[in-house]
Motif scaffolding. Structure first.
Motif, PDB file in Angstrom:
ATOM      1  N   THR A 104       8.076   5.568  -5.229  1.00 38.51           N
ATOM      2  CA  THR A 104       6.196   5.422  -5.222  1.00 38.51           C
ATOM      3  C   THR A 104       6.604   4.798  -3.990  1.00 38.51           C
ATOM      4  O   THR A 104       5.911   4.238  -2.903  1.00 38.51           O
ATOM      5  CB  THR A 104       6.643   3.605  -5.893  1.00 38.51           C
ATOM      6  OG1 THR A 104       7.229   3.193  -7.233  1.00 38.51           O
ATOM      7  CG2 THR A 104       5.302   3.026  -6.038  1.00 38.51           C
ATOM      8  N   GLN A 130       1.084   0.702  -3.855  1.00 41.36           N
ATOM      9  CA  GLN A 130       1.661   1.124  -5.208  1.00 41.36           C
ATOM     10  C   GLN A 130       2.188  -0.549  -5.719  1.00 41.36           C
ATOM     11  O   GLN A 130       2.585  -0.635  -5.007  1.00 41.36           O
ATOM     12  CB  GLN A 130       2.285   2.525  -6.212  1.00 41.36           C
ATOM     13  CG  GLN A 130       0.653   3.471  -5.937  1.00 41.36           C
ATOM     14  CD  GLN A 130       0.943   4.854  -6.729  1.00 41.36           C
ATOM     15  OE1 GLN A 130       2.068   4.946  -7.474  1.00 41.36           O
ATOM     16  NE2 GLN A 130       0.295   6.197  -6.761  1.00 41.36           N
ATOM     17  N   LYS A 161      -1.724   4.207 -11.986  1.00 34.89           N
ATOM     18  CA  LYS A 161      -1.287   3.440 -10.672  1.00 34.89           C
ATOM     19  C   LYS A 161      -1.518   2.574  -9.827  1.00 34.89           C
ATOM     20  O   LYS A 161      -1.400   2.112  -9.417  1.00 34.89           O
ATOM     21  CB  LYS A 161       0.396   4.395 -10.444  1.00 34.89           C
ATOM     22  CG  LYS A 161       1.140   4.108 -11.658  1.00 34.89           C
ATOM     23  CD  LYS A 161       2.329   5.219 -11.403  1.00 34.89           C
ATOM     24  CE  LYS A 161       3.748   4.429 -11.215  1.00 34.89           C
ATOM     25  NZ  LYS A 161       4.752   6.034 -10.922  1.00 34.89           N
ATOM     26  N   GLN A 162      -3.075   3.920  -9.268  1.00 36.22           N
ATOM     27  CA  GLN A 162      -3.381   3.600  -8.051  1.00 36.22           C
ATOM     28  C   GLN A 162      -5.091   3.125  -8.267  1.00 36.22           C
ATOM     29  O   GLN A 162      -4.863   2.051  -6.740  1.00 36.22           O
ATOM     30  CB  GLN A 162      -4.545   5.098  -7.336  1.00 36.22           C
ATOM     31  CG  GLN A 162      -3.573   5.695  -7.229  1.00 36.22           C
ATOM     32  CD  GLN A 162      -3.889   6.854  -6.740  1.00 36.22           C
ATOM     33  OE1 GLN A 162      -5.695   7.584  -6.858  1.00 36.22           O
ATOM     34  NE2 GLN A 162      -3.468   7.469  -5.477  1.00 36.22           N
TER      35      GLN A 162
END
Length: 114
Positions: free
Chosen positions: A99, A103, A36-37
């Motif tokens: 979130t 992201q 995700k990062q």
């Protein structure tokens, strides 16, 4: 050796070799934050992860986690007497809200950084 036996052996080899490449759910969960990062995976309004940019094992991470999510969504839907799509939508909204900034989330079918 008959065609049926040869086919069966080939399938067993294929299934066995593909299983060696597959991630376990625990491995996928461990890999998720980095994916995700790195901008490879993002949250979608339907409650599932989507591949933002392919690379590494992002697609396999999404596949494993989405399968686990669907199983949980089905359990929640059944125990609460509501539709699976309602659970998916609620989960998607919550995931997008949680979130972190920077992201990716899916908005109107496109990926944007939150």
């Amino acid at each position: 050796m008959g065609k049926k036996t040869l086919f069966t052996l080939c399938m067993l080899f294929f299934l066995g070799s593909s299983a060696a490449w597959a991630l376990s759910l625990n491995e996928a969960m461990t890999a998720l934050p980095a994916a995700k990062q790195a901008g490879q995976l993002g949250e979608q309004p339907n409650g599932y992860l989507g591949v933002v940019s392919s690379g590494g094992n992002a697609a396999e991470v999404a596949r494993q986690i989405n399968a686990a999510r669907k199983e949980e969504y089905q359990r929640v839907a059944k125990s609460n007497g509501i539709s699976l799509s309602d659970v998916e939508t609620i989960a998607g909204q919550k995931a997008i809200e949680r979130t972190p900034s920077g992201q990716y989330i899916q908005v109107n079918g496109g990926w944007v950084q939150k």
